[in-house]
Design an enzyme around this catalytic site. Structure first.
Site, PDB file in Angstrom:
ATOM      1  N   PHE A  18       0.820  -1.206   0.000  1.00  0.00           N
ATOM      2  CA  PHE A  18       0.000   0.000   0.000  1.00  0.00           C
ATOM      3  C   PHE A  18       0.857   1.260   0.000  1.00  0.00           C
ATOM      4  CE2 PHE A  18      -3.185  -2.928   1.849  1.00  0.00           C
ATOM      5  CZ  PHE A  18      -4.234  -2.654   1.001  1.00  0.00           C
ATOM      6  N   VAL A  83      16.028  -7.616  -1.467  1.00  0.00           N
ATOM      7  CA  VAL A  83      17.006  -6.669  -0.932  1.00  0.00           C
ATOM      8  C   VAL A  83      17.821  -7.347   0.156  1.00  0.00           C
ATOM      9  CG1 VAL A  83      17.301  -4.506   0.343  1.00  0.00           C
ATOM     10  CG2 VAL A  83      15.637  -4.642  -1.512  1.00  0.00           C
ATOM     11  N   GLU A 174     -12.146 -12.139  11.421  1.00  0.00           N
ATOM     12  CA  GLU A 174     -12.639 -12.282  10.052  1.00  0.00           C
ATOM     13  C   GLU A 174     -12.449 -13.704   9.537  1.00  0.00           C
ATOM     14  OE1 GLU A 174     -12.071  -7.638   8.636  1.00  0.00           O
ATOM     15  OE2 GLU A 174     -10.564  -9.114   8.063  1.00  0.00           O
ATOM     16  N   ASP A 302       3.769  -0.165   7.892  1.00  0.00           N
ATOM     17  CA  ASP A 302       3.957  -1.027   9.061  1.00  0.00           C
ATOM     18  C   ASP A 302       5.387  -1.040   9.577  1.00  0.00           C
ATOM     19  OD1 ASP A 302       1.360  -1.594   8.475  1.00  0.00           O
ATOM     20  OD2 ASP A 302       1.632  -3.738   8.152  1.00  0.00           O
ATOM     21  N   ALA A 318      -3.974  -0.494   6.612  1.00  0.00           N
ATOM     22  CA  ALA A 318      -3.802  -0.138   5.208  1.00  0.00           C
ATOM     23  C   ALA A 318      -3.980   1.354   4.987  1.00  0.00           C
ATOM     24  CB  ALA A 318      -4.797  -0.925   4.349  1.00  0.00           C
TER      25      ALA A 318
END
Length: 429
Positions: A18, A83, A174, A302, A318
């Site tokens: 995001f 990376v 959820e 985050d 998000a």
């Protein structure tokens, strides 16, 4: 002596989630040279991964190739790479395909699940941070149903039809609701499985679900889950996990699958920089999102430790990541193009939400709350809006509508080789 044009400043964005995607798009729209580095070739809408895991959506419904999303921007390029480190003195990012130089570095590598020192649990209890994990969970859930259909042992059937979710945050709530609905809807396609045999347990170590929400919404979520048949165990700590058992209290429970949702920590990106992260591995940043003590290095989402006006860290949501990415992309673009000073970031809370099954959700807007069917409709609107493209919004909306009307799950695919290896049933192992 001829003089050449000074090279354009180079911005490297590590992470295509995001925050990284929002930042790259804003910079690209302003004609800034940007290189996005990610170990995956796609942007993933993580809030709906639980629907992939429970066969409500297909992986392609919530993921889109980074090159497709960013291809419209002439000055944005993408590198598929892992990376390995950052040299802030030489201004270079080391990857497994070579080094990439930068003038400005943006780190937006997100978070991962925290297993609190029990890394051996990661394999047997996947979280929901990647398509691979969602596919693994879906595979295990669907295989549990298939094996329960054919086993002659009532004890084996009981174990296979027992699904455990660990962690009572939004992901756990959820997932528990979706798994309960999966069992209720697909059992009609089986001859030897009754809906009442399907058992879902949600285990939370704390005193209530959705600890970041007001207590009233937590109580409502628990009630709604129990209406769906979910057994909610509060103040319960998991002592051990294996592929087919969960140990808590003095009980060893045979299970068909285990999902982990008991906390997250930042990615290991702080190890690339000479900074002191917090206990969750987050990189401390200034109000401008610049990493403290590091010129021209920024952290978003985050992986960033950003303190609000009350001194509290912003949550791993998000909306936080997207707002930070948009803010930095605009601000850094103006800074590069016109020398403008970087302004401080201000988070605008759009509300925190969790859905509980097909008719209920909770929304916390801070000063007021919303629950029930209206919150569920708002949850659906917000999540469709946040999807990366119009195509995905349309596809997901149509599938949700069809699923709502028919109670069907269309993504119930099992890989052919699933009866061997780590996903083998307790019967066949």
């Amino acid at each position: 002596m001829a003089t050449g044009t000074a090279p354009s400043p180079r911005v490297v964005v590590v992470g295509g989630g995001f925050a990284g995607l929002a930042c790259a798009k804003e910079l690209g729209a302003r004609g800034v040279d940007v290189t996005v580095i990610d170990r995956r070739n796609h942007n993933l809408f993580q809030p709906l991964l639980y629907q992939v895991a429970t066969a409500a959506l297909s992986p392609a419904d919530i993921a889109e190739p980074l090159r497709k999303t960013l291809g419209r921007y002439e000055h944005v390029s993408v590198i598929l790479a892992e990376v390995r480190g950052v040299d802030t003195t030489a201004k270079s990012v080391a990857t497994d395909v070579g080094s990439v130089d930068y003038d400005h570095l943006v780190i937006a590598t997100g978070s991962e699940y925290n297993y609190f020192g029990r890394e051996d649990w990661r394999r047997v209890a996947p979280g929901l941070k990647s398509l691979e994990q969602a596919r693994t969970l879906r595979q295990r859930l669907l295989l549990a149903l298939e094996w329960a259909e054919t086993t002659a042992s009532s004890e084996e059937r009981r174990a296979l039809l027992t699904q455990v979710i660990i962690g009572g945050g939004p992901t756990g709530v959820e997932m528990a609701g979706a798994v309960a609905e999966l069992g209720a809807t697909v059992s009609r396609d089986f001859k030897n499985i009754r809906p009442e045999e399907f058992r879902v347990l949600l285990i939370e170590a704390g005193p209530r679900l959705l600890a970041a929400f007001p207590e009233g919404l937590s109580h409502y979520a628990k009630q709604q889950l129990e209406k769906l048949g979910v057994e909610v165990l509060l103040n319960t700590r998991v002592k051990d996990l294996t592929q087919d058992t969960v140990t808590f209290g003095d009980q060893i429970l045979p299970v068909g699958s285990v999902t982990w949702g008991a906390g997250v920590k930042a990615s290991s990106a702080s190890e690339w920089l000479p900074v002191e992260p917090d206990r969750s591995g987050r990189i401390p940043v200034e109000a401008t999102l610049q990493v403290k003590g590091q010129a021209n290095v920024f952290a978003l989402g985050d992986v960033a430790l950003f303190l609000d006006e009350k001194g509290a860290p912003l949550p791993a949501l998000a909306q936080v990541a997207k707002q930070q990415g948009q803010h930095l992309g605009k601000a850094l673009g103006r800074h590069i193009k016109a020398g403008a000073t970087l302004p401080p970031f201000t988070f605008r809370n759009r509300g925190n939400t969790a859905v509980i099954g097909r008719h209920a959700a909770v929304f916390d807007f801070g000063s007021w709350q919303l629950k029930g069917r209206l919150a569920w409709i708002l949850w659906a609107i917000v999540h469709v809006y946040l999807l990366v493209s119009f195509e995905k919004r349309l596809l997901v909306s149509i599938q949700w509508l069809w699923r709502y009307v028919t109670l069907n799950r269309g993504a119930r695919i099992i890989a052919e080789h699933a009866r061997s290896g780590e996903d083998a049933s307790p019967v066949t192992r």
